[in-house]
Design a protein around this motif. Structure first.
Motif, mmCIF file in Angstrom:
data_model
loop_
_atom_site.group_PDB
_atom_site.id
_atom_site.type_symbol
_atom_site.label_atom_id
_atom_site.label_comp_id
_atom_site.label_asym_id
_atom_site.label_seq_id
_atom_site.Cartn_x
_atom_site.Cartn_y
_atom_site.Cartn_z
ATOM 1 N N UNK A 65 19.640 28.023 10.430
ATOM 2 C CA UNK A 65 20.973 27.531 9.942
ATOM 3 C C UNK A 65 21.568 25.909 10.997
ATOM 4 N N UNK A 66 20.147 25.878 12.130
ATOM 5 C CA UNK A 66 19.776 24.994 13.105
ATOM 6 C C UNK A 66 19.084 23.390 12.189
ATOM 7 N N UNK A 75 4.605 25.956 36.559
ATOM 8 C CA UNK A 75 4.491 27.227 35.877
ATOM 9 C C UNK A 75 3.405 27.775 36.421
ATOM 10 N N UNK A 103 9.116 38.660 26.682
ATOM 11 C CA UNK A 103 10.220 39.653 25.731
ATOM 12 C C UNK A 103 9.903 39.099 24.134
ATOM 13 N N UNK A 150 11.169 36.849 22.069
ATOM 14 C CA UNK A 150 13.309 36.176 22.061
ATOM 15 C C UNK A 150 13.348 35.892 21.062
ATOM 16 N N UNK A 151 14.581 35.545 20.893
ATOM 17 C CA UNK A 151 15.485 35.082 19.787
ATOM 18 C C UNK A 151 14.623 33.955 18.535
ATOM 19 N N UNK A 152 14.474 33.784 17.660
ATOM 20 C CA UNK A 152 14.315 33.049 16.946
ATOM 21 C C UNK A 152 15.671 31.683 16.894
ATOM 22 N N UNK A 153 15.419 30.092 17.083
ATOM 23 C CA UNK A 153 16.145 29.208 16.413
ATOM 24 C C UNK A 153 16.722 29.581 14.646
ATOM 25 N N UNK A 154 18.555 29.801 14.754
ATOM 26 C CA UNK A 154 18.905 30.405 13.441
ATOM 27 C C UNK A 154 18.073 29.361 12.665
ATOM 28 N N UNK A 190 6.254 27.366 31.529
ATOM 29 C CA UNK A 190 5.990 28.878 31.941
ATOM 30 C C UNK A 190 5.617 29.854 30.795
ATOM 31 N N UNK A 191 6.120 30.594 29.926
ATOM 32 C CA UNK A 191 5.609 30.465 28.634
ATOM 33 C C UNK A 191 4.335 30.529 28.121
ATOM 34 N N UNK A 223 5.617 30.864 38.839
ATOM 35 C CA UNK A 223 6.979 30.910 38.473
ATOM 36 C C UNK A 223 6.261 32.076 37.812
ATOM 37 N N UNK A 258 7.634 36.111 38.992
ATOM 38 C CA UNK A 258 8.397 36.237 37.972
ATOM 39 C C UNK A 258 7.642 37.957 37.950
ATOM 40 N N UNK A 259 6.454 38.182 37.436
ATOM 41 C CA UNK A 259 5.949 38.640 36.928
ATOM 42 C C UNK A 259 5.139 39.664 38.335
#
Lengths: 192, 525
Positions: B342-343, B246, B334, B336-340, B322-323, B249, B253-254
């Motif tokens: 509706x899930x 990790x 960045x 990230x999108x959240x889990x909607x 890694x995050x 990685x 990446x950076x």
């Protein structure tokens, strides 16, 4: 070459078939592969995912970092959204549209597909229908692999060769059926 | 040599076969099961006669492996982290006896508790036993390190602990093998005193173990698995095992330029550690599991130079990623999108047609007429009976605890005192508890849910199949209170009646509820 793919579904649906075929194709091309799987309790009807990473360079992490997946390939629509935090900006969701309902509070189908469409570039696949057209409902996974093929950066011939290798021990008929399933999935994506 | 795409678990198995083991001993447990399974299915193992049948539990497995080592041959013993608790008596004492043929104990830890009751860190056990611990970072290194581990074990005459986390055990990568070597010849040890742990010998053995420690540290100093990845600046990272992946990685990446000390062999190399740590102002300690070495490095007074899980630079619990490492290294990722919303959650559940379902239906029915509704549960698929719609069990602690906890509760006056235990769990650790209940004439009802397999881990053979009635009878359960039922919808009324009759009996009763696992039937088709 670098590809990060989340493959998702419900335990028992067989997402590892898809991963295994892509692995084979990647290995034949001499690429590095890492593929993290879920074994154990979740396989009993729970949410499962596989992190599949392909690269011409050394791959360090077994897990795809959040925001770095090029593709979410899901064989169940709700499960495609569970891994949205992993999708990169501009990444694509390819999902089967048939819900696998084993929970009481499964969302309304139309709303679900609408949310997917609003979340990312997407390809919907009526995988059950195409699998039956190919000759067996069990070729569902390979239909989905075909649908993902244009996004994998692996030549379709290489993927078909891997399908041949994977199903070889089950006989020629199975190989042909799965090649057909693969091509139906592929055609579905190319017509989108 | 040939290249194969292997799970980390399979890389261990292949390496052990190539290292010339004569046997593998194990009880199934996620995430360690695939090691033994791979050997059971390997042609190479069959051709060379490597024994690989499942053991009744981790303790019997460990002792059998130690016996094979005594006889001069190489043995592999595998378990999940909590399995080492079961085998701990044999494990700790094998550090005092030492080994003869190479003995490698693989312990697969489960940080984040994907399939476990806790996330205990087996490196602590290694330190406790004062034996070498190896913790590879990737699949190829896993293969190489297992080959090394067997040689190391024979050189220093100690068992070697190999620790892997779930993510490495259950992740595939291309692995290149090296040439296989033949098995050792039968050559039992001649140093019997070393193996007879009477106090007079045990004291000598313990001294010898202590004397070996300096040598173990030197081995770590020169180990190819411990290395420095150069970088500049006054901040650095010490990365243990899989945490190294990790960290690397994020660095790649950076485009970071941070020195990293990668560690995969313990006890820690003192010189290497001090040379590295004194160069830098701030050091992130990245460990998958407990902050075992972070705590050591920080010391009692908490040297703030070392950052990690103890000061919230990294989360205190759960797997790394890694995050998580990116954040700890000050990288802005960045959004990230959240889990909607509706899930909906999709937890695991009992399979359609599972025999446990009909058992729990009957059990819930039988308990209905009692004001006190407590059922002591155990470890297996049937632990899922705790979830809705059954809400049928009240506890799940450790292998076999259902029987003995029900006994203790009965002793305290709880009525009815009911235990539910699977067939494989019963032979793993339930029999001795049942014997306690028989000897004490405790008013307990033990329901053995016999689906003919160790189902949770994927359907391995269960060591007591076909013997449960005789086992219960043999340890003294009155035969008129060993009942057999078939968990099916159409038997609901009858099964409820049988359960109630046995709950009312003021003594030990056993109900064997038998119907084959549906997954097992499917896999046979």
């Amino acid at each position: 070459m670098n590809k990060n793919i989340i493959i998702s579904g419900v335990g028992g649906q067989g997402i590892l078939t898809i991963a295994s075929i892509i692995d084979l194709a990647a290995m034949n091309l001499g690429l590095n592969v890492k593929q993290a799987e879920v074994h154990g309790m979740s396989q009993r009807g729970g949410a499962v995912e596989s992190h599949l990473r392909l690269s011409s360079d050394e791959i360090f992490s077994d897990l795809i970092p959040e925001g770095k997946a090029d593709l979410i390939l899901s064989i169940e629509p709700m499960e495609s959204l569970r891994y949205l935090p992993f999708l990169s900006p501009g990444g694509v969701i390819i999902t089967a549209t048939e819900p696998y309902v084993n929970i009481a509070n499964y969302p309304e189908e139309e709303k679900l597909l609408g949310t997917i469409a609003g979340s990312a570039n997407h390809v919907f696949v009526n995988a059950d229908l195409l699998a039956k057209e190919a000759g067996s409902a069990k070729s569902y996974n390979v239909v989905m692999l075909g649908a993902a093929a244009p996004y994998l950066d692996i030549a379709t011939e290489e993927l078909e060769k891997a399908i041949g290798m994977f199903f070889n021990r089950k006989g020629e008929e199975m190989v042909n059926l799965n090649i057909k399933a693969f091509r139906l999935g592929l055609a579905n994506s190319l017509n989108e | 040599m040939n290249k194969q795409l292997l799970l980390g678990a399979e890389a261990i198995a292949q390496a052990a076969l190539d290292a010339g083991i004569s046997g593998v001993y194990a009880y199934p447990g996620t995430p360690s099961t695939e090691i033994t399974q791979f050997i059971q299915q390997s042609l190479q193992a069959r051709d060379s006669g490597v024994r690989s049948k499942w053991s009744a539990n981790e303790k019997t497995a460990y002792e059998a492996a130690l016996g094979m080592s005594y006889a001069g041959k190489r043995a592999l013993v595998c378990m999940k982290h909590v399995g080492l608790n079961v085998a701990a008596d044999a494990f700790m004492n094998s550090a005092i006896t030492g080994v003869h043929g190479g003995l490698v104990v693989v312990v697969a830890d489960d940080p984040s508790m994907h399939s476990s009751q806790n996330e205990q860190d087996s490196r602590v056990y290694g330190k406790f036993a004062m034996i070498p611990v190896l913790e590879p970072s990737n699949q190829q290194e896993t293969y190489d390190i297992v080959r090394y581990a067997f040689d190391l074990s024979e050189d220093i005459k100690l068992p070697v602990l190999l620790r892997i986390p779930t993510r490495l055990s259950h992740s595939r990568a291309v692995v290149a093998g090296a040439e296989a070597i033949p098995q050792n010849q039968l050559a039992p040890t001649q140093e019997k005193n070393r193996w007879i742990l009477l106090p007079v010998n045990a004291r000598k053995g313990y001294h010898s173990l202590l004397e070996k420690q300096a040598q173990l540290i030197i081995l770590s100093e020169f180990s190819k698995f411990n290395k420095v990845i150069p970088g500049t600046g006054d901040k650095a990272v010490i990365a243990f095992g899989i945490a190294y992946n990790y960290v690397m990685e994020v660095i790649r990446t950076y485009n970071l330029n941070i020195p990293v000390l990668k560690l995969s062999q313990y006890p820690l190399p003192e010189k290497k550690m001090s040379e590295f740590t004194e160069k830098y102002r701030e050091i992130l300690v990245a460990e998958e599991g407990y902050p075992v070495y972070e705590e050591l490095l920080k010391g009692f007074f908490g040297d703030t130079k070392f950052r990690g899980r103890l000061d919230s630079t990294l989360p205190r619990t759960g797997e790394l990623s890694p995050n998580i490492l990116a954040k700890a290294l000050g990288v802005k990722t960045n959004d990230e999108q959240a889990v909607p919303s509706i899930v909906a959650p999709r937890p695991p559940m009992l399979c359609k047609g599972c025999s446990h379902r009909d058992l729990f239906d009957a059990l819930v029915g039988a308990m209905e007429s009692y004001p006190q509704r407590h059922v002591f549960g155990d470890i297996g698929c049937y632990t899922l009976g705790a979830l809705s719609p059954y809400n049928a069990i009240s506890t799940c602690v450790d292998m076999g605890a259902s029987v003995t906890m029900a006994k203790g509760a009965a002793d305290a006056g709880l009525f009815p005192a009911v235990a539910v235990i699977g067939d494989s769990t019963f032979t793993h650790s339930g029999i001795t508890g049942l014997l306690d209940a028989v000897n004490d004439k405790s008013a307990v009802t033990v329901i053995i849910s016999d689906n003919g397999t160790t189902a949770m881990t994927g359907g391995q053979d269960s060591s007591g199949s076909g013997k449960y009635y005789d086992i219960c009878k043999g340890i003294g359960v009155d035969e008129s209170h060993i009942r057999e039922i078939v968990p099916l919808k159409r038997n609901f009324e009858e099964n409820v009646r049988v359960m109630k009759e046995e709950f009312e009996y003021d003594g030990v009763s056993v109900i064997i509820s038998r119907r084959e696992c549906v997954q097992r039937i499917k896999s046979k088709e």
